[in-house]
Design a protein around this motif. Structure first.
Motif: not given
Length: 273
Positions: A141-142, A107-109, A95-98, A146-147
């Motif tokens: 997403a926040a 986009p940067g995240a 779970v990659v994080g926001g 963000c995936l």
């Protein structure tokens, strides 16, 4: 049985015993439950109970506000991947994080996620662990991931690890709570199967009137998701692993006796999953 379904109320060894007594075939523990534990001993307890390990939850967030924090997060994920190897987990759930606190740069995240997964895939490959990228519902997403679609996750897998003859290290976790709404879901399940990237399948239900974004998942059959249709698609695409129950339910199932929750999960497996 993902141990989150039991509300993290008991020591991991108690959960192992309860899940085995209830007749389940595999367990998916969380890192918080193994903190301070001898992971090798926990792995032995799981095996002795006759359980497999369907997955290990979950990754430290990848996007970070500073380069040092980014590198520190990768170090924690490497450590967790090694624990997944010790447990013999079928996959390590990512779970990659926001976005980092205070950021508006989505986009940067996502670019940080791409960079981080590229690094972690190399470590996972060496450890013999498969990474299951889990897209989360866009409402997260926040802050949490963000995936957000299966297509995004598969595109990232393909970009970082093109198809080859061996079993891929990068794949996806399909959690019905997060993907049931996606109009391209069945197309992308078929794609994941064709690429041999279906690594985990999680079930619960979406209440028609959800009371909490995180902790109000429904028991299978108590919501609006067509779970049998999604399961048929996943298994039709070649997935032959565990069907894993993962229910966050602070106001309902986490308040009930563990034995009741496990019994209802078993009954719903037989009737609505």
């Amino acid at each position: 049985m993902n141990t989150a379904t039991l509300g993290f109320r008991a020591p991991i060894r108690d959960s192992i015993e309860a899940i085995a007594r209830a007749g389940f075939g595999a367990i998916a523990p969380w890192r918080r439950e193994l903190a301070g534990e001898d992971v090798t001993a926990v792995a032995r307890a799981i095996r002795d109970a006759g359980l497999g390990v369907s997955g290990y939850c979950r990754s430290t967030d990848i996007p970070a506000a500073t380069p040092d924090a980014f590198r520190a997060g990768l170090d924690l994920n490497r450590w967790a991947i090694d624990e997944a190897a010790t447990l013999g987990a079928a996959c390590f759930v990512m779970v990659v994080g926001g976005m980092p606190e205070g950021s508006r740069d989505l986009p940067g995240a996502r670019e940080q996620v791409r960079e981080g997964i590229a690094v972690l895939a190399e470590h996972a490959r060496g450890a013999g662990v498969r990474l299951a990228l889990e897209p989360l519902h866009p409402m997260y997403a926040a802050d949490r991931a963000c995936l957000n679609t299966l297509e995004q996750a598969l595109d990232l897998c393909t970009a970082l690890e093109p198809a080859h003859d061996g079993a891929p290290t990068l794949g996806v976790a399909v959690d019905v709570y997060h993907v049931w709404w996606d109009p391209n879901l069945f197309r992308d399940i078929a794609r994941a199967g064709a690429d041999r990237r279906l690594l985990a399948f999680h079930v619960c239900d979406w209440r028609r009137e959800t009371r909490d974004m995180l902790n109000d998942r429904g028991m299978m059959g108590d919501g609006v998701i067509d779970i049998p249709a999604i399961r048929a698609a996943v298994e039709g695409a070649g997935y032959d692993g565990a069907v894993e129950v993962e229910i966050f339910s602070a106001a309902d199932w986490w308040l009930r006796p563990v034995e009741e929750t496990l019994a209802v999960c078993a009954e719903r497996f037989a009737t609505v999953v």
